[in-house]
Design an enzyme around this catalytic site. Structure first.
Site, PDB file in Angstrom:
ATOM      1  N   LEU A  48      46.182-109.220 -30.770  1.00  0.00           N
ATOM      2  CA  LEU A  48      47.393-109.437 -29.980  1.00  0.00           C
ATOM      3  C   LEU A  48      47.378-108.733 -28.630  1.00  0.00           C
ATOM      4  CD1 LEU A  48      49.989-109.310 -32.889  1.00  0.00           C
ATOM      5  CD2 LEU A  48      48.855-111.303 -31.888  1.00  0.00           C
ATOM      6  N   CYS A  49      46.213-108.230 -28.222  1.00  0.00           N
ATOM      7  CA  CYS A  49      46.085-107.602 -26.900  1.00  0.00           C
ATOM      8  C   CYS A  49      45.978-108.669 -25.818  1.00  0.00           C
ATOM      9  CB  CYS A  49      44.829-106.733 -26.831  1.00  0.00           C
ATOM     10  SG  CYS A  49      45.042-105.116 -27.537  1.00  0.00           S
ATOM     11  N   HIS A  50      46.575-108.368 -24.679  1.00  0.00           N
ATOM     12  CA  HIS A  50      46.446-109.259 -23.529  1.00  0.00           C
ATOM     13  C   HIS A  50      45.115-109.001 -22.826  1.00  0.00           C
ATOM     14  CE1 HIS A  50      50.807-109.193 -24.117  1.00  0.00           C
ATOM     15  NE2 HIS A  50      50.813-110.378 -23.545  1.00  0.00           N
TER      16      HIS A  50
ATOM     17  N   MET B 161      44.761 -99.522 -25.400  1.00  0.00           N
ATOM     18  CA  MET B 161      43.810-100.112 -26.345  1.00  0.00           C
ATOM     19  C   MET B 161      42.413-100.203 -25.735  1.00  0.00           C
ATOM     20  SD  MET B 161      45.550-100.264 -28.997  1.00  0.00           S
ATOM     21  CE  MET B 161      44.222-100.902 -29.981  1.00  0.00           C
ATOM     22  N   GLU B 162      42.340-100.426 -24.430  1.00  0.00           N
ATOM     23  CA  GLU B 162      41.034-100.491 -23.772  1.00  0.00           C
ATOM     24  C   GLU B 162      40.337 -99.130 -23.800  1.00  0.00           C
ATOM     25  OE1 GLU B 162      43.111-104.131 -22.819  1.00  0.00           O
ATOM     26  OE2 GLU B 162      43.770-102.061 -22.880  1.00  0.00           O
TER      27      GLU B 162
ATOM     28  N   ASP C 194      24.658 -95.517 -34.096  1.00  0.00           N
ATOM     29  CA  ASP C 194      23.607 -96.516 -34.283  1.00  0.00           C
ATOM     30  C   ASP C 194      22.267 -96.034 -33.748  1.00  0.00           C
ATOM     31  OD1 ASP C 194      22.530 -99.163 -34.931  1.00  0.00           O
ATOM     32  OD2 ASP C 194      22.442 -99.411 -32.761  1.00  0.00           O
TER      33      ASP C 194
END
Length: 159
Positions: free
Chosen positions: A75-77, A113-114, A128
């Site tokens: 739901l992020c733009h 969020m970014e 990793d």
């Protein structure tokens, strides 16, 4: 109870309409850490990991992740980032690495969020690349440090 912002009248998930919001400068910073063995830390720090330069790969991966956040978080733009970056510091007391990431935009919604996605993917990239030396590495402490701009104003973690 407060109305949920990401659901419609029938309770279905939806993206929030930000069309009426003003564009403002917005920035966010997040942090996290990865604990590892002294052997793994020495290999990472000495650029002796068989997969290559862990610092460079993690920085690039974090920046790429910030740019792809809307593809990963439903739901992020999608946002046109004006800046994104990753800093990585050695912390021998951990022992391990501390990662800070940031993102900025001139837009209608924040970039928290970014920044969080960037720091998380940078940490996963470190894992990793060094897992052949230490599979017991532990990622922790991923959190927002601060955000600036927008309707709710500035916020900074005080603990």
């Amino acid at each position: 109870m407060k109305e949920l912002s990401h659901t419609d009248a029938e309770g279905r998930a939806r993206m929030v309409d930000i069309g009426a919001k003003s564009e403002t400068a917005r920035t966010a910073r997040a942090e996290g850490s990865i604990r590892m063995s002294a052997e793994a830390l020495a290999a990472v720090e000495g650029n002796a990991v068989s997969k290559g330069d862990v610092f460079a790969a993690a920085r690039i991966a974090g920046i790429m992740a910030a740019k792809k956040t809307a593809d990963l978080i439903p739901l992020c733009h999608p946002l046109p980032l004006t800046d994104a970056g990753v800093d990585i510091d050695v912390d021998r007391a951990l022992p391990g690495l501390r990662v800070t990431a940031w993102a900025s935009t001139q837009g209608r919604t924040g970039v928290e969020m970014e920044a969080l996605t960037a720091v998380t993917v940078a940490l996963l990239t470190i894992y990793d690349m060094a897992k052949s030396i230490d599979r017991a590495m532990e990622i922790s402490g991923v959190r927002l440090i601060e955000k600036r701009g927008g309707k709710s104003g500035d916020w900074a973690r005080d603990y």
